[in-house]
Design a protein around this motif. Structure first.
Motif, mmCIF file in Angstrom:
data_model
loop_
_atom_site.group_PDB
_atom_site.id
_atom_site.type_symbol
_atom_site.label_atom_id
_atom_site.label_comp_id
_atom_site.label_asym_id
_atom_site.label_seq_id
_atom_site.Cartn_x
_atom_site.Cartn_y
_atom_site.Cartn_z
ATOM 1 N N TRP A 1 77.464 10.952 -20.190
ATOM 2 C CA TRP A 1 77.232 9.685 -19.499
ATOM 3 C C TRP A 1 77.379 8.459 -20.387
ATOM 4 C CZ3 TRP A 1 72.361 12.823 -18.777
ATOM 5 C CH2 TRP A 1 72.466 13.704 -17.691
ATOM 6 N N ALA A 2 76.984 8.616 -21.653
ATOM 7 C CA ALA A 2 76.928 7.444 -22.536
ATOM 8 C C ALA A 2 76.672 7.922 -23.953
ATOM 9 C CB ALA A 2 75.786 6.532 -22.107
ATOM 10 N N VAL B 1 75.914 -2.329 -26.340
ATOM 11 C CA VAL B 1 76.614 -1.037 -26.214
ATOM 12 C C VAL B 1 76.709 -0.649 -24.738
ATOM 13 C CG1 VAL B 1 76.488 1.428 -26.712
ATOM 14 C CG2 VAL B 1 75.987 -0.231 -28.512
ATOM 15 N N PRO B 2 77.952 -0.419 -24.263
ATOM 16 C CA PRO B 2 78.113 -0.048 -22.851
ATOM 17 C C PRO B 2 77.938 1.452 -22.638
ATOM 18 C CG PRO B 2 80.270 -0.255 -23.886
ATOM 19 C CD PRO B 2 79.253 -0.556 -24.959
ATOM 20 N N ASP B 3 77.607 1.847 -21.423
ATOM 21 C CA ASP B 3 77.730 3.252 -21.035
ATOM 22 C C ASP B 3 79.212 3.628 -21.095
ATOM 23 O OD1 ASP B 3 75.034 3.406 -20.541
ATOM 24 O OD2 ASP B 3 75.224 3.136 -18.367
ATOM 25 N N TYR B 4 79.492 4.936 -21.132
ATOM 26 C CA TYR B 4 80.887 5.338 -21.261
ATOM 27 C C TYR B 4 81.706 5.060 -19.997
ATOM 28 C CZ TYR B 4 79.828 7.473 -25.769
ATOM 29 O OH TYR B 4 79.460 7.681 -27.078
ATOM 30 N N TRP B 5 81.015 4.905 -18.881
ATOM 31 C CA TRP B 5 81.712 4.591 -17.629
ATOM 32 C C TRP B 5 81.123 3.313 -17.030
ATOM 33 C CZ3 TRP B 5 85.870 7.580 -16.915
ATOM 34 C CH2 TRP B 5 85.895 8.805 -17.595
ATOM 35 N N SER B 6 80.929 2.329 -17.900
ATOM 36 C CA SER B 6 80.262 1.095 -17.471
ATOM 37 C C SER B 6 81.018 0.375 -16.362
ATOM 38 C CB SER B 6 80.102 0.158 -18.665
ATOM 39 O OG SER B 6 81.372 -0.127 -19.224
ATOM 40 N N GLU B 7 82.307 0.685 -16.242
ATOM 41 C CA GLU B 7 83.113 -0.021 -15.254
ATOM 42 C C GLU B 7 82.954 0.538 -13.835
ATOM 43 O OE1 GLU B 7 84.121 1.884 -17.638
ATOM 44 O OE2 GLU B 7 85.661 3.273 -16.957
ATOM 45 N N LEU B 8 82.290 1.674 -13.698
ATOM 46 C CA LEU B 8 82.142 2.269 -12.364
ATOM 47 C C LEU B 8 81.176 1.449 -11.500
ATOM 48 C CD1 LEU B 8 81.780 6.130 -12.952
ATOM 49 C CD2 LEU B 8 83.789 4.864 -12.158
ATOM 50 N N ASP B 9 81.455 1.414 -10.216
ATOM 51 C CA ASP B 9 80.555 0.710 -9.289
ATOM 52 C C ASP B 9 79.154 1.293 -9.335
ATOM 53 O OD1 ASP B 9 82.556 -0.902 -8.487
ATOM 54 O OD2 ASP B 9 83.005 0.214 -6.629
ATOM 55 N N GLU B 10 79.075 2.605 -9.637
ATOM 56 C CA GLU B 10 77.765 3.276 -9.636
ATOM 57 C C GLU B 10 76.907 2.872 -10.828
ATOM 58 O OE1 GLU B 10 80.568 4.790 -8.943
ATOM 59 O OE2 GLU B 10 80.264 5.675 -6.952
ATOM 60 N N ASP B 11 77.482 2.185 -11.818
ATOM 61 C CA ASP B 11 76.661 1.844 -12.992
ATOM 62 C C ASP B 11 76.077 0.443 -12.821
ATOM 63 O OD1 ASP B 11 75.333 1.843 -15.325
ATOM 64 O OD2 ASP B 11 77.061 2.230 -16.616
ATOM 65 N N TYR C 1 70.290 7.020 -28.988
ATOM 66 C CA TYR C 1 69.631 7.744 -27.899
ATOM 67 C C TYR C 1 69.575 6.888 -26.641
ATOM 68 C CZ TYR C 1 65.283 6.216 -30.410
ATOM 69 O OH TYR C 1 64.308 5.532 -31.089
ATOM 70 N N TRP C 2 69.991 7.523 -25.559
ATOM 71 C CA TRP C 2 70.213 6.853 -24.272
ATOM 72 C C TRP C 2 68.918 6.893 -23.485
ATOM 73 C CZ3 TRP C 2 72.107 8.808 -19.122
ATOM 74 C CH2 TRP C 2 72.819 7.840 -18.405
#
Ligand SMILES: Cc1cc2nc3c(=O)[nH]c(=O)nc-3n(C[C@H](O)[C@H](O)[C@H](O)COP(=O)(O)OP(=O)(O)OC[C@H]3O[C@@H](n4cnc5c(N)ncnc54)[C@H](O)[C@@H]3O)c2cc1C
Length: 544
Positions: free
Chosen positions: A522-523, A146-156, A68-69
């Motif tokens: 998101w994750a 555990v990373p978010d699914y888009w951890s590489e985005l500048d917004e994260d 759970y996120w």
């Protein structure tokens, strides 16, 4: 379905007398949303009844890993990790509405509703998780790696650390749902929540001013009238198992996925006559599924596509996608429409692997298709050579033609497949997939699954296929884990009518109501983290 009453008319009935039983709060559905809703309401001093359609509690959540996120969770704060609300909203907005995303806009391009719903997750998820943990209903452990699914985005700005899992989950964390449902149910029993299984809610009962109860039927043909002094909260999951709703609302021909079989969109039908507004009916939490298991109750979507000496090809034998994309994104690949040929050319892709992957990447967790000996491998197609394998794939596709609109392999598949394997092997040997960039983001490595340790390799998601068989294959398509559209609620779970006003007495939480996430996943845990937040907020709204 055994033990489940058949669907009846959802038209509401009138009256505020003649109830068989009355509680303060009636919760419809005993899964990932229903049990927390029941507990939070009970802890605010209410008498609570849960009505669950299936013979057992747990819903889809019991099958889940139950990550759970939880943004800005307590272990993150204790570790000094910052996860500010503005930053969180930026990440959410960028992914949920990419075409409207406006980093300088007052709501970042989201509608006011989406912005408020997303903000409510940041405001309430951690508080809700802590309360569940303190009361022993859902003890957790933190997953800092555990990373978010888009951890590489500048917004994260908080790319790691938002995921919690049930404390007793195994090391792989695949079995969290069983644990969570066990502890949530035990707490509900301990604290005096009345739990009724085998009760299918068919419709609501209206009095002069509000939703005052529900009628539920049991498999023995009895109708039970259950009154609610304060609120009826629906938590009945999505419409994965209603072929008509899926065909008419989802924008893509998604197959039945892995939601529990009783999730048939009942709330869409029940809330319609009450004037509820539907939102996001075109979106689902998506995942690839083994074509031949779609519709089976034991189906688990492919959350992790395992194997390094493994690739996907289309009906022509070409590779068309990065096989290690996160499941929600990979599932979109099956639904590319070819307007010239008037077909979905990628509706079925073929996963292909070799003996090395069979030996080192076998696992029956997270829906992986390279399964260990002794487990159900009826989906596995075999061939000693790539030519043999191609013929066996053609035979299998012919057998399931009725479910695919007659999809067949193109002439020349075997030759194209050999060329594709040669190309793939060159990329794998170099450790860089310049065609599809496999393994280049943290989440792709997270879901890589077991592989053979190879000293010094740069990219653990890639390895050449062996020059000799045996080879293996399986048919894969895209399905719904569960859908995420339904009646729109406010951030406190109140179901809204066509004027945006709450329908008195009616609340909804979970996949039965509209998720403001729209197209985004998101994750890991992005369904259950928000669900817990909204469950808590709903209880506070019902009993301030
Ligand atoms: C294999 C798998 C792994 C997953 N892993 C994760 C994860 O790690 N993290 C995450 O966030 N999400 C995960 N999910 C998704 C998650 O399980 C769901 O999003 C979540 O369970 C939704 O909760 P819900 O209460 O809305 O629906 P459910 O948990 O499905 O509960 C709905 C309940 O309502 C009942 N119901 C339906 N109609 C009626 C009616 N008319 N009357 C009475 N009862 C009714 C159903 O029988 C069901 O028990 C996973 C899903 C699967 C299948």
């Amino acid at each position: 379905m055994d033990g489940v009453a058949a669907r009846e008319s959802a038209r509401p009935v009138r009256g505020d007398a003649g109830f068989d039983v009355v509680a303060d709060v009636v919760v419809v559905g005993g899964g990932g949303a229903g049990l927390p809703v029941a507990l939070f309401n009970r802890w605010r001093g209410n008498e609570v009844i849960v009505l669950e359609k299936a013979p057992e509690l747990g819903g889809t959540a019991k099958k889940a890993a139950f990550w759970y996120w939880v943004p800005n969770n307590r272990p993150m704060r204790a570790a000094g990790l910052t996860d500010e609300k503005d930053d969180f909203l930026r990440y959410v907005a960028r992914l949920s509405r990419p075409t409207r995303y406006d980093p300088d806009g007052p709501t970042l391009g989201l509608t006011e509703w989406e912005y408020a719903m997303a903000g409510a997750i940041h405001d309430s998820a951690s508080e809700a998780a802590e309360l569940l943990a303190e009361r022993g209903a859902l003890p957790y452990r933190h997953c800092p790696a555990v990373p978010d699914y888009w951890s590489e985005l500048d917004e994260d700005n908080a790319p790691y650390g938002r995921v919690l899992v049930p404390a007793d989950a195994s090391e792989s964390m695949a079995d969290g749902g069983e644990n969570a449902i066990r502890t949530l149910t035990a707490a509900a029993r301990r604290d005096g929540v009345e739990l009724r299984t085998g009760h299918r809610v068919q419709r609501v009962i209206l009095n002069a001013t509000r939703v005052a109860g529900v009628e539920a039927t049991t498999a023995d043909g009895h109708t039970h009238r259950i009154g609610a002094r304060k609120a009826v909260v629906f938590a009945t999951g999505g419409f994965t198992h209603d072929d008509d709703l899926r065909a008419n609302f989802l924008g893509v021909p998604a197959y039945r996925g892995c939601a529990v079989a009783t999730n048939e969109g009942d709330f869409v039908r029940i809330a319609g006559p009450l004037g509820a507004q539907l939102r996001n009916m075109n979106y689902a939490w998506m995942c690839p599924v083994p074509l031949e298991r779609s519709g089976r109750a034991d189906l688990v979507g492919m959350f992790s596509v395992s194997g390094d000496s493994m690739l996907f090809v289309d009906k022509t034998g070409r590779r068309v996608v990065n096989e290690k994309l996160p499941y929600n994104e990979l599932a979109q690949a099956f639904f590319r429409w070819d307007p010239a040929a008037a077909e979905y050319p990628h509706l079925v892709l073929v996963q292909i692997w070799d003996q090395r992957a069979a030996e080192h990447s076998a696992s029956d967790e997270y829906g992986r298709l390279i399964v260990p000996p002794g487990t159900d491998d009826s989906h596995v197609i075999r061939g000693e050579t790539l030519d043999d394998l191609s013929s066996a794939i053609a035979d299998r596709l012919a057998k399931v033609a009725a479910t695919t609109g007659g999809l067949r392999l193109s002439p020349g598949f075997a030759e194209t497949l050999k060329a594709t394997v040669t190309r793939y092997n060159d990329l794998a040997a170099a450790g860089r997939d310049t065609d599809f960039h496999r393994g280049e983001t943290p989440v792709q490595q997270l879901f890589n699954g077991p592989v053979k340790e190879e000293p010094g390799r740069e990219n653990p998601t890639l390895w050449p296929l062996a020059p000799h068989g045996p080879y293996y294959a399986a048919l894969v398509t895209g399905g719904t884990l569960d859908t995420k559209g339904g009646p729109r609620t406010d951030p406190d779970g109140r179901v809204l009518d066509d004027t945006g006003a709450p329908i008195p007495g009616l609340y909804g939480v979970g996949n039965c109501v509209a998720s403001a996430s729209a197209q985004a996943y998101w994750a890991g845990g992005a369904t259950l983290g928000p669900i817990i937040a909204f469950a808590h907020r709903t209880a506070l709204a019902i009993t301030p």
